[in-house]
Design a protein around this motif. Structure first.
Motif, PDB file in Angstrom:
ATOM      1  N   LEU A 122     -12.618  -5.380   0.829  1.00 45.21           N
ATOM      2  CA  LEU A 122     -12.362  -5.411  -0.597  1.00 45.21           C
ATOM      3  C   LEU A 122     -10.994  -6.041  -0.827  1.00 45.21           C
ATOM      4  CD1 LEU A 122     -13.305  -1.646  -1.149  1.00 45.21           C
ATOM      5  CD2 LEU A 122     -14.855  -3.604  -0.917  1.00 45.21           C
ATOM      6  N   THR A 123     -10.953  -7.185  -1.492  1.00 47.54           N
ATOM      7  CA  THR A 123      -9.686  -7.845  -1.777  1.00 47.54           C
ATOM      8  C   THR A 123      -9.819  -8.660  -3.049  1.00 47.54           C
ATOM      9  OG1 THR A 123      -7.860  -9.111  -0.794  1.00 47.54           O
ATOM     10  CG2 THR A 123     -10.092  -9.939  -0.423  1.00 47.54           C
ATOM     11  N   ASP A 124      -8.683  -9.190  -3.516  1.00 46.54           N
ATOM     12  CA  ASP A 124      -8.699  -9.904  -4.801  1.00 46.54           C
ATOM     13  C   ASP A 124      -8.866 -11.405  -4.604  1.00 46.54           C
ATOM     14  OD1 ASP A 124      -5.943 -11.227  -4.771  1.00 46.54           O
ATOM     15  OD2 ASP A 124      -5.406  -9.134  -4.438  1.00 46.54           O
ATOM     16  N   GLY A 125      -8.921 -12.117  -5.726  1.00 45.42           N
ATOM     17  CA  GLY A 125      -9.238 -13.539  -5.711  1.00 45.42           C
ATOM     18  C   GLY A 125      -8.265 -14.414  -4.953  1.00 45.42           C
ATOM     19  N   ARG A 126      -7.048 -13.936  -4.725  1.00 41.08           N
ATOM     20  CA  ARG A 126      -6.088 -14.724  -3.955  1.00 41.08           C
ATOM     21  C   ARG A 126      -6.512 -14.890  -2.505  1.00 41.08           C
ATOM     22  NH1 ARG A 126      -0.913 -11.174  -4.455  1.00 41.08           N
ATOM     23  NH2 ARG A 126      -2.554  -9.610  -4.106  1.00 41.08           N
ATOM     24  N   TYR A 127      -7.334 -13.945  -2.024  1.00 40.55           N
ATOM     25  CA  TYR A 127      -7.620 -13.892  -0.593  1.00 40.55           C
ATOM     26  C   TYR A 127      -9.098 -14.016  -0.236  1.00 40.55           C
ATOM     27  CZ  TYR A 127      -2.841 -12.114  -0.216  1.00 40.55           C
ATOM     28  OH  TYR A 127      -1.481 -11.973  -0.282  1.00 40.55           O
ATOM     29  N   THR A 128      -9.965 -14.289  -1.202  1.00 41.56           N
ATOM     30  CA  THR A 128     -11.397 -14.276  -0.894  1.00 41.56           C
ATOM     31  C   THR A 128     -11.773 -15.367   0.110  1.00 41.56           C
ATOM     32  OG1 THR A 128     -11.752 -15.552  -2.925  1.00 41.56           O
ATOM     33  CG2 THR A 128     -12.122 -13.175  -3.040  1.00 41.56           C
ATOM     34  N   VAL A 129     -11.159 -16.545  -0.019  1.00 40.17           N
ATOM     35  CA  VAL A 129     -11.475 -17.629   0.923  1.00 40.17           C
ATOM     36  C   VAL A 129     -10.980 -17.258   2.321  1.00 40.17           C
ATOM     37  CG1 VAL A 129     -11.041 -20.042   1.508  1.00 40.17           C
ATOM     38  CG2 VAL A 129     -11.474 -19.391  -0.872  1.00 40.17           C
ATOM     39  N   ARG A 130      -9.753 -16.744   2.405  1.00 42.47           N
ATOM     40  CA  ARG A 130      -9.225 -16.343   3.702  1.00 42.47           C
ATOM     41  C   ARG A 130     -10.056 -15.212   4.293  1.00 42.47           C
ATOM     42  NH1 ARG A 130      -3.168 -13.958   4.658  1.00 42.47           N
ATOM     43  NH2 ARG A 130      -2.597 -15.941   3.668  1.00 42.47           N
ATOM     44  N   ALA A 131     -10.429 -14.250   3.466  1.00 48.10           N
ATOM     45  CA  ALA A 131     -11.201 -13.113   3.959  1.00 48.10           C
ATOM     46  C   ALA A 131     -12.536 -13.557   4.543  1.00 48.10           C
ATOM     47  CB  ALA A 131     -11.424 -12.115   2.833  1.00 48.10           C
ATOM     48  N   ALA A 132     -13.196 -14.490   3.881  1.00 47.51           N
ATOM     49  CA  ALA A 132     -14.488 -14.967   4.382  1.00 47.51           C
ATOM     50  C   ALA A 132     -14.330 -15.648   5.738  1.00 47.51           C
ATOM     51  CB  ALA A 132     -15.108 -15.926   3.375  1.00 47.51           C
ATOM     52  N   ALA A 133     -13.212 -16.352   5.924  1.00 45.76           N
ATOM     53  CA  ALA A 133     -12.980 -17.063   7.188  1.00 45.76           C
ATOM     54  C   ALA A 133     -12.543 -16.124   8.304  1.00 45.76           C
ATOM     55  CB  ALA A 133     -11.926 -18.147   6.982  1.00 45.76           C
ATOM     56  N   GLU A 134     -11.706 -15.161   7.973  1.00 46.84           N
ATOM     57  CA  GLU A 134     -11.129 -14.295   9.003  1.00 46.84           C
ATOM     58  C   GLU A 134     -12.002 -13.091   9.346  1.00 46.84           C
ATOM     59  OE1 GLU A 134      -6.343 -15.063   8.325  1.00 46.84           O
ATOM     60  OE2 GLU A 134      -7.274 -13.289   7.431  1.00 46.84           O
ATOM     61  N   ALA A 135     -12.826 -12.655   8.419  1.00 46.73           N
ATOM     62  CA  ALA A 135     -13.617 -11.440   8.641  1.00 46.73           C
ATOM     63  C   ALA A 135     -15.085 -11.683   8.316  1.00 46.73           C
ATOM     64  CB  ALA A 135     -13.057 -10.292   7.793  1.00 46.73           C
ATOM     65  N   PRO A 136     -15.743 -12.609   9.020  1.00 48.72           N
ATOM     66  CA  PRO A 136     -17.126 -12.961   8.686  1.00 48.72           C
ATOM     67  C   PRO A 136     -18.120 -11.822   8.899  1.00 48.72           C
ATOM     68  CG  PRO A 136     -16.470 -13.975  10.764  1.00 48.72           C
ATOM     69  CD  PRO A 136     -15.227 -13.399  10.159  1.00 48.72           C
ATOM     70  N   ALA A 137     -17.755 -10.822   9.716  1.00 50.26           N
ATOM     71  CA  ALA A 137     -18.676  -9.714   9.971  1.00 50.26           C
ATOM     72  C   ALA A 137     -18.678  -8.689   8.842  1.00 50.26           C
ATOM     73  CB  ALA A 137     -18.310  -9.023  11.287  1.00 50.26           C
ATOM     74  N   PHE A 138     -17.764  -8.840   7.885  1.00 50.88           N
ATOM     75  CA  PHE A 138     -17.658  -7.884   6.786  1.00 50.88           C
ATOM     76  C   PHE A 138     -18.252  -8.473   5.512  1.00 50.88           C
ATOM     77  CE2 PHE A 138     -15.005  -5.866   9.740  1.00 50.88           C
ATOM     78  CZ  PHE A 138     -14.710  -4.581   9.297  1.00 50.88           C
ATOM     79  N   THR A 139     -18.847  -7.618   4.702  1.00 56.47           N
ATOM     80  CA  THR A 139     -19.341  -8.012   3.395  1.00 56.47           C
ATOM     81  C   THR A 139     -18.174  -8.006   2.421  1.00 56.47           C
ATOM     82  OG1 THR A 139     -21.509  -7.050   3.849  1.00 56.47           O
ATOM     83  CG2 THR A 139     -20.948  -7.467   1.539  1.00 56.47           C
ATOM     84  N   LEU A 140     -17.938  -9.126   1.772  1.00 57.91           N
ATOM     85  CA  LEU A 140     -16.799  -9.278   0.886  1.00 57.91           C
ATOM     86  C   LEU A 140     -17.148  -8.840  -0.526  1.00 57.91           C
ATOM     87  CD1 LEU A 140     -13.897 -10.310   0.405  1.00 57.91           C
ATOM     88  CD2 LEU A 140     -14.891 -12.596   0.023  1.00 57.91           C
ATOM     89  N   ARG A 141     -16.318  -7.987  -1.106  1.00 59.20           N
ATOM     90  CA  ARG A 141     -16.433  -7.617  -2.515  1.00 59.20           C
ATOM     91  C   ARG A 141     -15.071  -7.850  -3.178  1.00 59.20           C
ATOM     92  NH1 ARG A 141     -20.919  -4.278  -3.751  1.00 59.20           N
ATOM     93  NH2 ARG A 141     -22.634  -5.066  -2.450  1.00 59.20           N
ATOM     94  N   GLU A 142     -15.078  -8.488  -4.318  1.00 58.07           N
ATOM     95  CA  GLU A 142     -13.828  -8.886  -4.953  1.00 58.07           C
ATOM     96  C   GLU A 142     -13.289  -7.804  -5.882  1.00 58.07           C
ATOM     97  OE1 GLU A 142     -12.000 -12.466  -7.759  1.00 58.07           O
ATOM     98  OE2 GLU A 142     -13.964 -12.703  -6.790  1.00 58.07           O
ATOM     99  N   VAL A 143     -12.011  -7.534  -5.738  1.00 58.84           N
ATOM    100  CA  VAL A 143     -11.286  -6.628  -6.630  1.00 58.84           C
ATOM    101  C   VAL A 143     -10.766  -7.446  -7.800  1.00 58.84           C
ATOM    102  CG1 VAL A 143      -9.296  -5.085  -6.851  1.00 58.84           C
ATOM    103  CG2 VAL A 143     -10.605  -5.155  -4.706  1.00 58.84           C
ATOM    104  N   ARG A 144     -10.968  -6.946  -9.026  1.00 55.96           N
ATOM    105  CA  ARG A 144     -10.455  -7.602 -10.222  1.00 55.96           C
ATOM    106  C   ARG A 144      -9.640  -6.579 -10.990  1.00 55.96           C
ATOM    107  NH1 ARG A 144     -15.739 -11.115 -12.295  1.00 55.96           N
ATOM    108  NH2 ARG A 144     -15.998 -12.341 -10.371  1.00 55.96           N
ATOM    109  N   ALA A 145      -8.337  -6.791 -11.018  1.00 56.39           N
ATOM    110  CA  ALA A 145      -7.417  -5.767 -11.515  1.00 56.39           C
ATOM    111  C   ALA A 145      -7.781  -5.247 -12.897  1.00 56.39           C
ATOM    112  CB  ALA A 145      -5.993  -6.318 -11.511  1.00 56.39           C
ATOM    113  N   ALA A 146      -8.117  -6.143 -13.829  1.00 56.20           N
ATOM    114  CA  ALA A 146      -8.371  -5.709 -15.197  1.00 56.20           C
ATOM    115  C   ALA A 146      -9.784  -5.151 -15.388  1.00 56.20           C
ATOM    116  CB  ALA A 146      -8.143  -6.868 -16.162  1.00 56.20           C
ATOM    117  N   VAL A 147     -10.749  -5.726 -14.672  1.00 58.42           N
ATOM    118  CA  VAL A 147     -12.156  -5.365 -14.890  1.00 58.42           C
ATOM    119  C   VAL A 147     -12.670  -4.375 -13.856  1.00 58.42           C
ATOM    120  CG1 VAL A 147     -14.499  -6.285 -15.094  1.00 58.42           C
ATOM    121  CG2 VAL A 147     -12.552  -7.614 -15.928  1.00 58.42           C
TER     122      VAL A 147
END
Length: 359
Positions: free
Chosen positions: A51-76
């Motif tokens: 679980l991370t925010d939009g600044r890191y979604t591309v990096r997260a997908a590359a570095e942690a491919p075994a994990f399912t990515l869910r985006e954190v959105r501070a306001a929503v």
């Protein structure tokens, strides 16, 4: 990474936890490979979310491919709300969390988001206990970090001069670490001259290195998240009799402890072995800290080579694959101090010293 997650899942099963929320940066990196500065992991028996925010979604997908990515959105959809949605999706009634990594305010936010439908269960050292024994990849990074540290010290020692300040010497060492391939220093480099060397964690200042007095240099390279730690005590010019005696006692304590390190030795006994050597040399009053600490993704981590209180639980034993500093010191406020530190890898039948800088 998958093997690490499986070991965590086995621990969760032993503790009767269906899932855990991990917010410590070292836990994120160790289990997923994700190096971003913000985010969390939610791991259950079947699922593994990053679980991370939009600044890191591309990096997260590359570095942690075994994990399912869910985006954190501070306001929503801030992290507590996203965790609550995932808990409902997974049908969780209990969720572990890292007590040492969560503030009271954060806990209250998660408790409110989970609306009392999910019990939050505090855990302690659940990932740290997985990290205490290093795997082959971690050991290789620690070897490389130690080698860079040795080389940086060797590069700078010849240019040290009596009129150079502690701060200048520390900066030259940091530059050398970068030049040799380190990502940076493991911690703020310590250079402590004269009486300043009686302060184990002295901050380098404008005092000059001088001649004939002890100079403690404590440094380490950080490489791909892993840390080295090395201390040498030197003299520019001729050492006095006090230096020779204190240095000899410190080195004897260190080498005696290193010869004793092996699987099965209690952490506290390692400290006691070195402590006895210093006490027998007449410097019991100069002991200011324990023998050593583990080194890895954190510069100070288990194992802890230190004495324990008489009523404390038995000290855990060393295990093959642990990496620890061995750093006895003697500190005399009216004169100065001596500390000698190396990294030691516990092997099947003893230990291997990773640091190779001359003593």
């Amino acid at each position: 990474m998958n093997e690490r997650v499986q070991r965590l899942r086995a621990t969760l099963a032993e503790q009767g936890l269906p899932a855990i929320l991990l917010t410590a940066p070292t836990s994120r990196r160790y289990l997923s490979g994700f190096t971003g500065s913000a985010g969390a992991l939610l791991i259950s028996a079947e699922a593994a979310f990053l679980l991370t925010d939009g600044r890191y979604t591309v990096r997260a997908a590359a570095e942690a491919p075994a994990f399912t990515l869910r985006e954190v959105r501070a306001a929503v959809k801030p992290l507590p709300k996203l965790v609550a949605e995932l808990a409902a999706e997974l049908g969780l009634s209990r969720l572990g969390f890292e007590a040492a990594a969560m503030t009271v305010a954060e806990y209250q936010q998660f408790a409110k988001a989970l609306a009392e439908t999910v019990e939050l269960v505090a855990t302690e050292n659940i990932v740290e206990e997985l990290r205490v024994v290093k795997d082959a990849g971690e050991i290789e990074l620690l070897r490389r970090a130690a080698a860079i540290t040795d080389a940086a010290l060797a590069a700078v020692l010849p240019v040290l001069a009596p009129d150079m300040t502690e701060r200048e010497a520390a900066w030259r060492l940091e530059v050398a670490l970068h030049d040799l391939g380190a990502d940076g220093p493991s911690f703020p480099i310590i250079v402590a001259a004269g009486r300043n060397s009686a302060r184990p964690h002295h901050e380098p200042g404008h005092d000059v290195l001088g001649e004939g007095q002890p100079i403690i240099i404590d440094m380490g390279a950080r490489l791909n998240g892993y840390h080295a730690d090395l201390t040498r005590t030197i003299v520019l010019g001729q050492p006095d009799d006090t230096f020779r005696a204190v240095y000899a006692a410190t080195l004897a304590a260190q080498q005696t402890a290193i010869r004793a390190l092996r699987p099965g030795l209690p952490w506290a006994e390692a400290d006691a072995i070195a402590r006895r050597v210093i006490e027998e040399a007449g410097y019991a009053h100069g002991i200011a800290h324990s023998l050593g600490h583990g080194v890895g993704l954190v510069i100070h981590e288990a194992p802890w080579l230190r004495i324990t209180a008489p009523d404390a639980p038995p000290s855990p034993p060393l295990q093959a694959g642990m990496v620890t500093s061995v750093e006895p010191g003697i500190y005399l406020p009216e004169w100065g101090g001596v500390r000698i530190e190396d990294l030691a890898l516990i092997t099947d039948d003893g230990c291997e010293v990773l640091s190779q800088a001359p003593r």
